[in-house]
Design a protein around this motif. Structure first.
Motif, PDB file in Angstrom:
ATOM      1  N   UNK A  82       0.860  -1.080  -0.142  1.00  0.00           N
ATOM      2  CA  UNK A  82       0.150   0.269   0.017  1.00  0.00           C
ATOM      3  C   UNK A  82       0.832   1.306  -0.074  1.00  0.00           C
ATOM      4  N   UNK A  83       2.091   1.153   0.749  1.00  0.00           N
ATOM      5  CA  UNK A  83       2.578   2.634   0.810  1.00  0.00           C
ATOM      6  C   UNK A  83       3.588   2.574  -0.345  1.00  0.00           C
ATOM      7  N   UNK A  84       3.908   1.524  -1.000  1.00  0.00           N
ATOM      8  CA  UNK A  84       4.847   1.678  -2.204  1.00  0.00           C
ATOM      9  C   UNK A  84       4.124   2.517  -3.144  1.00  0.00           C
ATOM     10  N   UNK A  85       2.995   2.759  -3.354  1.00  0.00           N
ATOM     11  CA  UNK A  85       2.233   3.326  -4.598  1.00  0.00           C
ATOM     12  C   UNK A  85       2.062   4.799  -3.821  1.00  0.00           C
ATOM     13  N   UNK A  86       2.132   5.121  -2.732  1.00  0.00           N
ATOM     14  CA  UNK A  86       1.904   6.659  -2.082  1.00  0.00           C
ATOM     15  C   UNK A  86       3.150   7.418  -2.618  1.00  0.00           C
ATOM     16  N   UNK A  87       3.287   8.419  -3.361  1.00  0.00           N
ATOM     17  CA  UNK A  87       4.380   9.162  -3.864  1.00  0.00           C
ATOM     18  C   UNK A  87       4.458  10.158  -2.500  1.00  0.00           C
ATOM     19  N   UNK A  88       3.605  10.382  -1.748  1.00  0.00           N
ATOM     20  CA  UNK A  88       3.900  11.244  -0.825  1.00  0.00           C
ATOM     21  C   UNK A  88       4.664  10.695   0.476  1.00  0.00           C
ATOM     22  N   UNK A  89       5.216   9.549   0.376  1.00  0.00           N
ATOM     23  CA  UNK A  89       5.755   8.717   1.699  1.00  0.00           C
ATOM     24  C   UNK A  89       7.154   9.213   1.147  1.00  0.00           C
ATOM     25  N   UNK A  90       7.992   9.560   2.050  1.00  0.00           N
ATOM     26  CA  UNK A  90       9.634   9.851   1.880  1.00  0.00           C
ATOM     27  C   UNK A  90      10.257   8.621   2.498  1.00  0.00           C
ATOM     28  N   UNK A 315       1.516  17.299   2.421  1.00  0.00           N
ATOM     29  CA  UNK A 315       1.078  15.857   2.430  1.00  0.00           C
ATOM     30  C   UNK A 315       2.151  15.111   2.734  1.00  0.00           C
ATOM     31  N   UNK A 316       3.563  15.726   2.501  1.00  0.00           N
ATOM     32  CA  UNK A 316       4.806  14.684   2.340  1.00  0.00           C
ATOM     33  C   UNK A 316       4.684  14.190   3.989  1.00  0.00           C
ATOM     34  N   UNK A 317       5.133  12.629   4.004  1.00  0.00           N
ATOM     35  CA  UNK A 317       5.417  12.262   5.646  1.00  0.00           C
ATOM     36  C   UNK A 317       6.293  11.126   5.128  1.00  0.00           C
ATOM     37  N   UNK A 318       6.977  10.986   6.206  1.00  0.00           N
ATOM     38  CA  UNK A 318       8.107   9.807   6.316  1.00  0.00           C
ATOM     39  C   UNK A 318       7.346   8.410   6.596  1.00  0.00           C
ATOM     40  N   UNK A 319       8.114   7.381   5.893  1.00  0.00           N
ATOM     41  CA  UNK A 319       7.625   6.126   6.204  1.00  0.00           C
ATOM     42  C   UNK A 319       7.506   5.827   7.639  1.00  0.00           C
ATOM     43  N   UNK A 320       8.179   6.162   8.464  1.00  0.00           N
ATOM     44  CA  UNK A 320       8.278   5.890   9.800  1.00  0.00           C
ATOM     45  C   UNK A 320       7.122   6.797  10.495  1.00  0.00           C
TER      46      UNK A 320
END
Length: 551
Positions: A82-90, A315-320
């Motif tokens: 799910x996270x892999x397709x989220x371009x806002x996840x840094x 909307x950017x956010x860290x994967x953590x």
């Protein structure tokens, strides 16, 4: 229930659990391998740890007494997709991103390990270094109170009790916001300040307060060091780095008095603190110049802030990013250790046993100087050598005990028996050696048998202590998995309080009963606890599954 685990290499649950244990926080707090949360369906449920039936059942799958299941790993991989397709996840810019601490050059990574290991050696060393100078301290401050003479040594350990607990309560929110580096630098500076304060103290009350605060801030490298190593050293090389780092808490308290005895004889007791100040300042300066932030969530959080400013994309956010606020993390951290210590028979009994045995170590620390000075006529310089047997015993126990414990556990695992109780086999010889060492030490000192015999007996005490302490710590981590750090925090506070208080009775005990019967009394208490490892090996699984702590 899906468990949100930001993808980081490595991302398997066992790595997340082990890294959380190294970093002294629970596995639902971000680590450089991700986070295991109680719910990922909503931020709200993650913050409140919902206690409806479904959530409780799910928590049990990964919580205190249960291992992670295949379904849990499946949910982890679903979350990754799910996270892999989220371009806002840094995340890192590829596997070779130079900003990832695991990709730093070997000199930088191992240099950091060296600095952290040095800091971790100095703070336990400070706990006992001036012990041979206690008579001089008491004479200078005009006090003859024997309880106070013991307390000025053990109060440092009381600071150690508050230090790890304070670090545990604040490390999660503070490191997520600011990283490990500010905590290192801040505590290094405060440790040096209160070491200087001890050196210039003008009365016993000031000295006790400064010793307590010195211990409180001296606990930082012990609390943070394992996490730093996990940040920068790969799993394949981590055992070597951890062995180097762990030598500090083992060797420091025992070589401190050896050096302190000669320093006190040559320059006076205050120079113990001046020398600590000089060495600590050197390491603090090296840390300020050479160390860089290693905590992946903090590095990525800084990257997110920079990119938000550059792009205007809020909307950017860290994967953590778990959605947990510092307030949430603080509340979870302060409640869990208390609940475990009160409501879990496993934590209560293991922690009590560890507390008593650890307190014996400081009974010896606070009495070796008067014992060997009066019974054997050791000078102020030579008396520090009386601690050598204890140190050799602890080092041998750590090296041989680790090898043997791993061998036993692997053998049991090959038989299909992966119970955490298999970690406790080495506790059996430890429980037996401890009272034997105390009895030999006490009665040989009583009758002034050649000094080598009680010193060798103290080595048996050191072996016994380590073989009780090490398996018990590993067992708590294995049993409580996701919340292992909470269990360790509860255990740390209890044993440090015992180690600060029990030595106050040491000299009075010897005065009333003599060295023989005084140590025999300590041995009798240890003998009463000998059945504990056998009981845990046989009934531990029943107890931990019968009384489960829910959060």
């Amino acid at each position: 229930m899906a468990h949100s685990v930001p993808h980081a290499a490595p991302s398997q649950p066992i790595e997340i659990l082990s890294l959380a244990a190294y970093e002294a926080h629970d596995a639902d707090i971000p680590t450089n391998a991700g986070v295991l949360s109680s719910s990922s369906s909503s931020t709200k449920s993650a913050r409140t740890h919902s206690t409806n039936t479904k959530d409780v059942d799910s928590v049990k799958e990964v919580d205190v007494e249960k291992a992670l299941t295949c379904s849990t790993e499946s949910s982890i991989h679903e979350e990754k997709a799910q996270h892999a397709v989220d371009s806002n996840v840094i995340f890192w810019d590829g596997p070779d991103d130079p900003h990832n601490p695991l990709n730093w050059s070997s000199p930088r990574r191992w240099g950091t390990v060296g600095i952290v290991s040095g800091l971790t050696l100095l703070t336990p060393l400070a706990s006992s270094m001036f012990a041979p100078g206690v008579p001089e301290v008491m004479q200078e401050f005009g006090s003859s109170n024997e309880a106070i003479s013991s307390f000025i040594v053990s109060v440092y350990v009381l600071g150690f009790a508050f230090g790890p607990l304070g670090m545990f309560l604040t490390i999660a929110p503070l490191s997520e916001m600011y990283g490990r580096l500010p905590l290192y630098h801040g505590c290094n500076i405060l440790f040096i300040i209160f070491t200087v304060a001890c050196a210039v103290a003008s009365n016993i009350e000031m000295f006790i307060v400064f010793r307590f605060l010195q211990g409180t801030f001296g606990a930082a490298p012990i609390t943070l060091g394992g996490g730093t190593i996990a940040d920068i050293i790969s799993r394949e090389q981590r055992a070597t780095a951890m062995a180097l780092w762990m030598m500090g808490p083992t060797v420091g308290p025992t070589i401190g008095p050896i050096a302190g005895g000669f320093i006190t004889q040559a320059k006076g007791w205050r120079w113990n603190f001046w020398i600590l100040t000089i060495i600590s300042s050197g390491f603090a300066i090296a840390a300020a110049i050479l160390m860089r932030e290693t905590y992946a969530p903090a590095i990525l959080a800084a990257k997110v802030r920079r990119l938000r400013k550059e792009t205007g994309n809020t909307a950017l956010k860290s994967k953590f990013d778990t959605g947990l606020t510092p307030k949430d993390l603080f509340l979870f951290s302060i409640v869990r250790p208390s609940k475990m210590l009160i409501m879990s028979p496993i934590v209560t009994s293991i922690s009590l046993y560890m507390a008593i045995t650890y307190a014996y170590l400081y009974v010896l620390f606070t009495t070796f100087t008067p014992v060997f000075s009066t019974q054997y006529g050791f000078s102020r310089g030579v008396v520090g050598l009386s601690f050598a047997g204890l140190g050799v015993g602890c080092i041998f126990a750590q090296l041989y005990g680790t090898w043997m414990a791993n061998r036993i556990f692997i053998r049991q695992l090959s038989r299909g028996d992966a119970r955490p109780e298999n970690r406790l086999h080495m506790m059996v010889p430890g429980a037996i050696l401890l009272p034997i060492g105390l009895l030999i030490y006490g009665w040989t000192v009583q009758y002034t048998v050649h000094w080598i015999v009680p010193i060798a007996a103290s080595g048996l005490v050191g072996c016994g202590l380590m073989w009780i302490f090490m398996p018990a710590s590993t067992y708590l981590v294995d049993v409580f998995t996701v919340h292992a750090a909470s269990a360790m925090a509860a255990s740390t506070v209890l044993r440090s309080v015992f180690a600060a208080v029990l030595p106050l009775a040491g000299r009075k005990l010897y005065e009333d009963l003599g060295y023989g019967w005084g140590n025999s009394l300590l041995a009798f208490v240890a003998i009463a606890f000998i059945p504990m490892p056998f009981l845990f090996l046989r009934y531990g699984e029943f107890v931990r599954t019968r009384w489960v702590v829910k959060f």
